[in-house]
Write a protein that holds these residues in place. Structure first.
Motif, PDB file in Angstrom:
ATOM      1  N   TYR A   1       0.832  -1.215   0.000  1.00  0.00           N
ATOM      2  CA  TYR A   1       0.000   0.000   0.000  1.00  0.00           C
ATOM      3  C   TYR A   1       0.860   1.257   0.000  1.00  0.00           C
ATOM      4  O   TYR A   1       0.586   2.215  -0.737  1.00  0.00           O
ATOM      5  CB  TYR A   1      -0.906  -0.027   1.236  1.00  0.00           C
ATOM      6  CG  TYR A   1      -1.730   1.228   1.433  1.00  0.00           C
ATOM      7  CD1 TYR A   1      -2.833   1.503   0.628  1.00  0.00           C
ATOM      8  CD2 TYR A   1      -1.407   2.140   2.448  1.00  0.00           C
ATOM      9  CE1 TYR A   1      -3.598   2.650   0.822  1.00  0.00           C
ATOM     10  CE2 TYR A   1      -2.154   3.290   2.646  1.00  0.00           C
ATOM     11  CZ  TYR A   1      -3.253   3.530   1.827  1.00  0.00           C
ATOM     12  OH  TYR A   1      -3.985   4.675   2.014  1.00  0.00           O
ATOM     13  N   MET A   2       1.924   1.265   0.798  1.00  0.00           N
ATOM     14  CA  MET A   2       2.806   2.430   0.885  1.00  0.00           C
ATOM     15  C   MET A   2       3.510   2.692  -0.444  1.00  0.00           C
ATOM     16  O   MET A   2       3.680   3.848  -0.858  1.00  0.00           O
ATOM     17  CB  MET A   2       3.837   2.237   1.996  1.00  0.00           C
ATOM     18  CG  MET A   2       3.263   2.153   3.396  1.00  0.00           C
ATOM     19  SD  MET A   2       2.401   3.654   3.942  1.00  0.00           S
ATOM     20  CE  MET A   2       3.779   4.779   4.150  1.00  0.00           C
ATOM     21  N   ILE A   3       3.906   1.609  -1.138  1.00  0.00           N
ATOM     22  CA  ILE A   3       4.636   1.758  -2.396  1.00  0.00           C
ATOM     23  C   ILE A   3       3.715   2.140  -3.549  1.00  0.00           C
ATOM     24  O   ILE A   3       4.035   3.019  -4.349  1.00  0.00           O
ATOM     25  CB  ILE A   3       5.395   0.451  -2.732  1.00  0.00           C
ATOM     26  CG1 ILE A   3       6.503   0.209  -1.699  1.00  0.00           C
ATOM     27  CG2 ILE A   3       5.993   0.520  -4.141  1.00  0.00           C
ATOM     28  CD1 ILE A   3       7.154  -1.161  -1.809  1.00  0.00           C
ATOM     29  N   GLU A   4       2.552   1.489  -3.594  1.00  0.00           N
ATOM     30  CA  GLU A   4       1.651   1.707  -4.734  1.00  0.00           C
ATOM     31  C   GLU A   4       0.791   2.956  -4.578  1.00  0.00           C
ATOM     32  O   GLU A   4       0.613   3.715  -5.534  1.00  0.00           O
ATOM     33  CB  GLU A   4       0.763   0.476  -4.918  1.00  0.00           C
ATOM     34  CG  GLU A   4       1.530  -0.769  -5.345  1.00  0.00           C
ATOM     35  CD  GLU A   4       0.626  -1.972  -5.544  1.00  0.00           C
ATOM     36  OE1 GLU A   4      -0.598  -1.856  -5.257  1.00  0.00           O
ATOM     37  OE2 GLU A   4       1.130  -3.030  -5.980  1.00  0.00           O
ATOM     38  N   GLU A   5       0.254   3.182  -3.401  1.00  0.00           N
ATOM     39  CA  GLU A   5      -0.669   4.310  -3.197  1.00  0.00           C
ATOM     40  C   GLU A   5       0.060   5.591  -2.751  1.00  0.00           C
ATOM     41  O   GLU A   5      -0.494   6.691  -2.868  1.00  0.00           O
ATOM     42  CB  GLU A   5      -1.724   3.935  -2.157  1.00  0.00           C
ATOM     43  CG  GLU A   5      -2.564   2.725  -2.534  1.00  0.00           C
ATOM     44  CD  GLU A   5      -3.368   2.957  -3.811  1.00  0.00           C
ATOM     45  OE1 GLU A   5      -3.772   4.105  -4.066  1.00  0.00           O
ATOM     46  OE2 GLU A   5      -3.576   1.975  -4.552  1.00  0.00           O
ATOM     47  N   LYS A   6       1.245   5.454  -2.219  1.00  0.00           N
ATOM     48  CA  LYS A   6       2.055   6.595  -1.759  1.00  0.00           C
ATOM     49  C   LYS A   6       1.289   7.555  -0.822  1.00  0.00           C
ATOM     50  O   LYS A   6       1.240   8.766  -1.041  1.00  0.00           O
ATOM     51  CB  LYS A   6       2.593   7.386  -2.956  1.00  0.00           C
ATOM     52  CG  LYS A   6       3.485   6.566  -3.887  1.00  0.00           C
ATOM     53  CD  LYS A   6       4.058   7.442  -4.977  1.00  0.00           C
ATOM     54  CE  LYS A   6       4.852   6.636  -5.983  1.00  0.00           C
ATOM     55  NZ  LYS A   6       6.005   5.930  -5.421  1.00  0.00           N
ATOM     56  N   PRO A   7       0.688   7.031   0.225  1.00  0.00           N
ATOM     57  CA  PRO A   7      -0.044   7.912   1.151  1.00  0.00           C
ATOM     58  C   PRO A   7       0.871   8.887   1.885  1.00  0.00           C
ATOM     59  O   PRO A   7       0.415   9.906   2.399  1.00  0.00           O
ATOM     60  CB  PRO A   7      -0.697   6.923   2.130  1.00  0.00           C
ATOM     61  CG  PRO A   7       0.223   5.747   2.117  1.00  0.00           C
ATOM     62  CD  PRO A   7       0.697   5.643   0.691  1.00  0.00           C
TER      63      PRO A   7
ATOM     64  N   VAL B 263      -4.017   5.520   7.219  1.00  0.00           N
ATOM     65  CA  VAL B 263      -3.464   4.278   6.672  1.00  0.00           C
ATOM     66  C   VAL B 263      -4.353   3.101   7.047  1.00  0.00           C
ATOM     67  O   VAL B 263      -4.575   2.192   6.238  1.00  0.00           O
ATOM     68  CB  VAL B 263      -2.026   4.051   7.188  1.00  0.00           C
ATOM     69  CG1 VAL B 263      -1.466   2.732   6.664  1.00  0.00           C
ATOM     70  CG2 VAL B 263      -1.121   5.208   6.767  1.00  0.00           C
ATOM     71  N   SER B 264      -4.880   3.123   8.266  1.00  0.00           N
ATOM     72  CA  SER B 264      -5.771   2.052   8.731  1.00  0.00           C
ATOM     73  C   SER B 264      -6.982   1.912   7.814  1.00  0.00           C
ATOM     74  O   SER B 264      -7.373   0.797   7.443  1.00  0.00           O
ATOM     75  CB  SER B 264      -6.219   2.336  10.163  1.00  0.00           C
ATOM     76  OG  SER B 264      -7.221   1.432  10.583  1.00  0.00           O
TER      77      SER B 264
ATOM     78  N   THR C 121      10.583   7.300   6.302  1.00  0.00           N
ATOM     79  CA  THR C 121      11.481   6.433   5.530  1.00  0.00           C
ATOM     80  C   THR C 121      11.050   6.383   4.068  1.00  0.00           C
ATOM     81  O   THR C 121      11.886   6.490   3.154  1.00  0.00           O
ATOM     82  CB  THR C 121      11.490   5.010   6.123  1.00  0.00           C
ATOM     83  OG1 THR C 121      11.993   5.055   7.454  1.00  0.00           O
ATOM     84  CG2 THR C 121      12.374   4.086   5.287  1.00  0.00           C
ATOM     85  N   TYR C 122       9.747   6.248   3.840  1.00  0.00           N
ATOM     86  CA  TYR C 122       9.234   6.222   2.465  1.00  0.00           C
ATOM     87  C   TYR C 122       9.392   7.586   1.793  1.00  0.00           C
ATOM     88  O   TYR C 122       9.669   7.674   0.598  1.00  0.00           O
ATOM     89  CB  TYR C 122       7.764   5.796   2.452  1.00  0.00           C
ATOM     90  CG  TYR C 122       7.596   4.309   2.672  1.00  0.00           C
ATOM     91  CD1 TYR C 122       7.605   3.430   1.596  1.00  0.00           C
ATOM     92  CD2 TYR C 122       7.444   3.780   3.954  1.00  0.00           C
ATOM     93  CE1 TYR C 122       7.465   2.058   1.784  1.00  0.00           C
ATOM     94  CE2 TYR C 122       7.308   2.422   4.160  1.00  0.00           C
ATOM     95  CZ  TYR C 122       7.323   1.560   3.071  1.00  0.00           C
ATOM     96  OH  TYR C 122       7.199   0.209   3.255  1.00  0.00           O
ATOM     97  N   ARG C 123       9.206   8.635   2.571  1.00  0.00           N
ATOM     98  CA  ARG C 123       9.384   9.981   2.009  1.00  0.00           C
ATOM     99  C   ARG C 123      10.837  10.198   1.579  1.00  0.00           C
ATOM    100  O   ARG C 123      11.097  10.743   0.501  1.00  0.00           O
ATOM    101  CB  ARG C 123       8.982  11.029   3.064  1.00  0.00           C
ATOM    102  CG  ARG C 123       7.481  11.093   3.326  1.00  0.00           C
ATOM    103  CD  ARG C 123       7.154  11.985   4.515  1.00  0.00           C
ATOM    104  NE  ARG C 123       5.714  12.144   4.688  1.00  0.00           N
ATOM    105  CZ  ARG C 123       5.135  12.633   5.768  1.00  0.00           C
ATOM    106  NH1 ARG C 123       5.886  13.003   6.803  1.00  0.00           N
ATOM    107  NH2 ARG C 123       3.820  12.744   5.831  1.00  0.00           N
ATOM    108  N   ILE C 124      11.774   9.768   2.419  1.00  0.00           N
ATOM    109  CA  ILE C 124      13.193   9.944   2.104  1.00  0.00           C
ATOM    110  C   ILE C 124      13.593   9.083   0.910  1.00  0.00           C
ATOM    111  O   ILE C 124      14.348   9.523   0.034  1.00  0.00           O
ATOM    112  CB  ILE C 124      14.071   9.610   3.333  1.00  0.00           C
ATOM    113  CG1 ILE C 124      13.778  10.591   4.473  1.00  0.00           C
ATOM    114  CG2 ILE C 124      15.545   9.654   2.963  1.00  0.00           C
ATOM    115  CD1 ILE C 124      13.980  12.047   4.132  1.00  0.00           C
TER     116      ILE C 124
END
Length: 379
Positions: free
Chosen positions: A279-285, A296-297, A325-328
């Protein structure tokens, strides 16, 4: 004479700044009305407390009003404590139990009724001249010291818990406001520590040292008041993002252990972890600068409680760091892209979900060991 004039000038300036800021907080239109009102009340009480040079200038001698002004110090830290709680939690409301915070103030005044408030002027003068031997004044000084220590400890505990809750449930940049409140509390701790020392000398064989510290505290109060104003102008909207009903992950884990049930089954947690990362990689919330764990929930249909345990307990990361971490990682991809070499670092930080250059630089250096500019140059 010059010393007296200087004290009057310092007092007038401090009073003006404090009352001006209090008036602004009470009249400005904001959704944080309760917090602003409590902070304004704290400023007003503090202003009355350090106005003694002016009060002594117009006073003919000891009076009930003068003693009441002195004892208003018992309201300072309770009001500050409530201000911190209201600033930390979005669902803060006044409750009847808060009246208990007034108890030390009422006790301090009540014990002075027989031998100060209800007697004539001559008796008042005699009472104060013999202050080192009067049990009521000794009791009040001991009480204010206990109150100072108790409330400052409580404030630090509230801030510590609120910061941890924020890191476990939110990924915005309002953590800077917590840092300001920590600074604010530390400065007050120094001020009240000096006040305690002053009061100890007041009842010792060296009362002149107490008088000297009193003058120093007045000057320090002016510096603090100016600092309040500076911070208020640079931080017009203090954070109020946390729901007080949220629980720390450590408390949730403890509850699960008491129930003798695993917090999350291994297979389930692995599946949910895969689902979360996908979800974090594909949707980039994470591109949302105000992302919360509740968002996210909803996105992956995992209860907030389970998601919090998954991130904070299983991954051993705060939600705040997990999202950053995902933002960086996203920022690093942009910095590596030669076709985007003209995109500025400022533009990148906004594009990946940050809204503060300082928080972006801090997170980037924590993740990569270098600043964004240095990282780009090293490619």
């Amino acid at each position: 004479m010059d010393k007296i004039n200087l004290l009057i000038i310092v007092t007038v300036i401090s009073l003006f700044i404090s009352l001006f800021l209090a008036f602004f907080l009470l009249t400005v239109k904001t959704k944080h009305k309760i917090s602003n009102s409590l902070f304004a009340f704290f400023l007003i009480i503090s202003a009355i407390d350090f106005s003694y040079p002016l009060f002594d200038l117009v006073s003919d001698g000891p009076s009930n009003l003068g003693m009441l002004r002195n004892l208003l110090c018992f309201l300072q830290l309770p009001v500050f404590y409530l201000y911190v709680v209201s600033a930390c939690y979005s669902d803060f409301k006044f409750k009847p139990k808060f009246i208990l915070h007034l108890l030390p103030f009422f006790i301090a005044n009540a014990i002075l009724i027989p031998r100060f408030y209800s007697v004539d002027l001559a008796s008042k003068i005699s009472f104060l001249q013999n202050y080192q031997n009067e049990i009521e004044l000794k009791f009040n000084h001991a009480l204010i010291h206990v109150q100072m220590v108790t409330y400052l400890v409580l404030v630090f505990m509230i801030l510590r818990k609120a910061k941890k809750l924020y890191l476990e449930n939110y990924a915005g940049t309002n953590i800077k406001s917590y840092n300001w409140l920590f600074q604010f509390t530390i400065v007050l701790t120094v001020l009240y520590a000096a006040t305690i020392v002053k009061n100890i000398f007041k009842f010792s064989d060296y009362p002149y040292i107490s008088a000297g510290i009193k003058v120093g505290l007045l000057a320090f109060q002016l510096v603090i008041t100016c600092w309040y104003l500076f911070k208020a102008l640079n931080n017009p909207g203090l954070f109020r993002n946390i729901d007080s009903k949220l629980k720390l992950v450590s408390d949730i884990v403890l509850e699960e252990k008491k129930k003798e049930q695993p917090a999350l089954k291994e297979n389930e947690s692995n599946e949910e972890l895969v689902k979360l990362r996908k979800y974090m990689i594909e949707e980039k919330p994470f591109l949302n600068p105000s992302l919360t764990i509740q968002d996210v929930s909803k996105g992956i249909e995992i209860p907030v409680r389970d998601l919090s345990l998954l991130i904070n307990h299983k991954l051993e990361q705060h939600f705040y760091d997990f999202v950053n971490t995902y933002r960086i990682e996203n920022a690093m991809e942009i910095l590596k892209d030669v076709t985007k070499s003209k995109v500025t670092v400022l533009e990148i930080l906004y594009d990946v979900g940050f809204n503060s250059k300082s928080s972006f630089n801090t997170a980037f250096k924590k993740h990569t060991g270098s600043t964004p500019t240095d990282y780009r140059k090293s490619l």
